[in-house]
Design a protein around this motif. Structure first.
Motif, short mmCIF file in Angstrom:
data_model
loop_
_atom_site.label_atom_id
_atom_site.label_comp_id
_atom_site.label_asym_id
_atom_site.label_seq_id
_atom_site.Cartn_x
_atom_site.Cartn_y
_atom_site.Cartn_z
N ALA A 279 0.83 -1.20 0.00
CA ALA A 279 0.00 0.00 0.00
C ALA A 279 0.87 1.26 0.00
O ALA A 279 0.59 2.23 -0.72
N SER A 280 1.94 1.24 0.79
CA SER A 280 2.85 2.40 0.83
C SER A 280 3.51 2.61 -0.53
O SER A 280 3.66 3.75 -0.99
N ALA A 281 3.91 1.50 -1.17
CA ALA A 281 4.53 1.61 -2.49
C ALA A 281 3.54 2.15 -3.52
O ALA A 281 3.90 2.94 -4.40
N TYR A 282 2.28 1.72 -3.42
CA TYR A 282 1.24 2.25 -4.30
C TYR A 282 1.08 3.75 -4.10
O TYR A 282 0.93 4.52 -5.06
N GLN A 283 1.08 4.20 -2.85
CA GLN A 283 0.91 5.62 -2.57
C GLN A 283 2.07 6.43 -3.15
O GLN A 283 1.87 7.52 -3.71
N ARG A 284 3.29 5.90 -3.03
CA ARG A 284 4.44 6.59 -3.60
C ARG A 284 4.34 6.65 -5.13
O ARG A 284 4.64 7.68 -5.75
N ALA A 285 3.93 5.53 -5.72
CA ALA A 285 3.77 5.50 -7.17
C ALA A 285 2.68 6.47 -7.62
O ALA A 285 2.82 7.16 -8.64
N LYS A 286 1.61 6.52 -6.85
CA LYS A 286 0.50 7.43 -7.18
C LYS A 286 0.97 8.88 -7.15
O LYS A 286 0.60 9.68 -8.01
N ALA A 287 1.80 9.21 -6.17
CA ALA A 287 2.33 10.57 -6.08
C ALA A 287 3.20 10.90 -7.28
O ALA A 287 3.15 12.01 -7.83
N ILE A 288 4.01 9.93 -7.72
CA ILE A 288 4.86 10.14 -8.89
C ILE A 288 4.01 10.34 -10.14
O ILE A 288 4.26 11.25 -10.95
N LEU A 289 2.97 9.51 -10.28
CA LEU A 289 2.14 9.57 -11.49
C LEU A 289 1.20 10.76 -11.49
O LEU A 289 0.66 11.12 -12.56
N ALA A 290 1.00 11.38 -10.33
CA ALA A 290 0.11 12.55 -10.27
C ALA A 290 0.76 13.79 -10.86
O ALA A 290 0.07 14.77 -11.18
N VAL A 291 2.07 13.78 -11.02
CA VAL A 291 2.78 14.93 -11.60
C VAL A 291 2.51 14.95 -13.10
O VAL A 291 2.79 13.96 -13.80
N PRO A 292 1.98 16.05 -13.63
CA PRO A 292 1.67 16.13 -15.07
C PRO A 292 2.92 15.90 -15.92
O PRO A 292 4.03 16.30 -15.55
N VAL A 293 2.73 15.25 -17.05
CA VAL A 293 3.83 14.98 -17.97
C VAL A 293 4.00 16.16 -18.91
O VAL A 293 3.02 16.65 -19.49
N SER A 294 5.21 16.65 -19.06
CA SER A 294 5.48 17.77 -19.95
C SER A 294 5.34 17.34 -21.40
O SER A 294 5.56 16.18 -21.76
N ALA A 295 4.98 18.27 -22.25
CA ALA A 295 4.86 17.98 -23.68
C ALA A 295 6.19 17.46 -24.22
O ALA A 295 7.25 18.01 -23.92
N GLY A 296 6.13 16.40 -25.00
CA GLY A 296 7.35 15.82 -25.56
C GLY A 296 8.10 14.93 -24.60
O GLY A 296 9.17 14.44 -24.91
N ASP A 297 7.51 14.72 -23.40
CA ASP A 297 8.19 13.91 -22.39
C ASP A 297 7.45 12.62 -22.10
O ASP A 297 7.68 11.98 -21.10
N SER A 298 6.52 12.25 -22.96
CA SER A 298 5.64 11.11 -22.65
C SER A 298 6.25 9.78 -23.02
O SER A 298 6.13 8.82 -22.29
N SER A 299 6.91 9.69 -24.15
CA SER A 299 7.44 8.38 -24.58
C SER A 299 8.60 8.57 -25.54
O SER A 299 8.51 9.33 -26.49
N SER A 300 9.67 7.85 -25.27
CA SER A 300 10.82 7.91 -26.16
C SER A 300 10.65 6.99 -27.36
O SER A 300 11.41 7.04 -28.30
N GLN A 301 9.61 6.14 -27.33
CA GLN A 301 9.33 5.22 -28.42
C GLN A 301 7.86 5.30 -28.79
O GLN A 301 7.05 4.45 -28.39
N PRO A 302 7.47 6.33 -29.56
CA PRO A 302 6.05 6.51 -29.91
C PRO A 302 5.44 5.29 -30.57
O PRO A 302 4.23 5.05 -30.45
N SER A 303 6.24 4.50 -31.28
CA SER A 303 5.71 3.32 -31.97
C SER A 303 5.17 2.28 -31.00
O SER A 303 4.35 1.44 -31.37
#
Length: 317
Positions: A279-303
């Motif tokens: 549960a603690s690990a999930y909460q930490r992951a949730k906090a990381i994923l809650a930060v908006p992704v900057s444009a052009g920073d979503s995926s290094s492999q669009p394919s």
């Protein structure tokens, strides 16, 4: 000696004594039923002319059989000195000695609603070459988990499907399930497994002290969060799927712990601690994923985006 075995499942539930190995999409589908985790196990390397023996069944490994083991390792497993399996699976209190999907009458509640492929593979083993599956069946025929089930029998039997014979998978549905499970394991390795393996290489796989935590013949279970973080970065859609999964898992863990506290079993305590760690690990992951992704920073492999999104959504079924 004729290395033939037949199999007839009576749905007795004897082999459903713990949560099964499940792919990430399967865990996403059953997020309210199974707590997910990553299971890490050692897979022994086989040697040329090594003797494998189960009861009266014996096989001396040939070059072709070693090559078959190597192919499985190269496509499904991970190597760092030793060979390791890194898979996702369900997690529950061992004291319950049952799969969370079992109903009170012992029947599977999800048999017709997305039963995990690994359950269809039973009693075969996707990490063993087809030519040696008779040894898997011989071993399981003698295991305590199958005692009294009489579902695995040597030779051809009336009312049972001939599963393996002379190094071949004879049952078409079993052969198909085995192929699908291997394909799923290969996909998991590519989608998130390699990333998780590399993230753990220094602190686990290259540390003898840390590797001592991996029990012989068993698994080290850790939070599934590293796998979620590996796929969440692929796209905004993947990120949202992971966030939805985390919310469902946090609620499920809370329910599981509440039920364990009511049972008041001393042997449940280590697993309650582990669930709280999840549960603690999930909460930490949730906090990381809650930060908006900057444009052009979503995926290094669009394919990869359409494939991974479809995979997590279960569209690859």
């Amino acid at each position: 000696m004729v290395n033939a075995f037949s199999f007839a499942c009576s749905a007795c539930g004897k082999c459903c004594n713990s949560p099964p190995a499940m792919s990430l999409p399967e865990l996403f589908r059953h997020r309210d039923l199974f707590v997910g985790c990553i299971a890490i196990g050692r897979v022994p390397r086989r040697r040329l002319h090594e003797k494998l023996r189960v009861g009266k069944h014996e096989n001396i490994l040939s070059g072709a059989e070693i090559a078959a083991f190597d192919t499985i390792a190269d496509t499904l497993l991970h190597r760092a000195g030793d060979t390791f399996s890194i898979t996702t699976q369900g997690y529950d209190y061992p004291s319950l000695a049952r799969c969370p999907a079992l109903e009170d009458d012992g029947r599977c509640a999800i048999h017709f609603e997305g039963k995990p492929v690994t359950c269809e593979v039973v009693p075969l083993d996707p990490l063993v070459p087809d030519a040696l599956q008779h040894l898997v069946l011989a071993g399981r025929n003698q295991s305590a988990a199958y005692l009294g089930a009489d579902c695995i029998q040597e030779g051809e039997r009336t009312g049972a499907a001939l599963m393996v014979a002379e190094g071949r998978i004879e049952d078409a549905s079993a052969k198909d399930a085995l192929a699908r499970r291997r394909a799923s394991l290969a996909a998991e390795r590519e989608v998130w497994g390699k990333t998780v393996f590399e993230s753990l290489r220094k602190d686990l796989f290259e540390s003898p002290a840390a590797l001592a935590r991996v029990p012989a013949g068993g698994f080290l279970t850790i939070s599934i969060a590293p796998a979620l973080l590996a796929v969440a970065g692929v796209s905004a859609r993947c990120r949202q799927l992971c966030l939805d999964y985390i919310d469902s898992q946090l609620a499920l863990i809370e329910r599981c712990i509440a039920q364990a506290l009511l049972r008041r079993r001393l042997d449940d305590r280590p697993f309650t601690r582990e669930l709280r760690g999840f549960a603690s690990a999930y909460q930490r992951a949730k906090a990381i994923l809650a930060v908006p992704v900057s444009a052009g920073d979503s995926s290094s492999q669009p394919s990869r985006v359409p494939y991974v999104e479809a995979y997590l959504s279960g569209a690859d079924r």
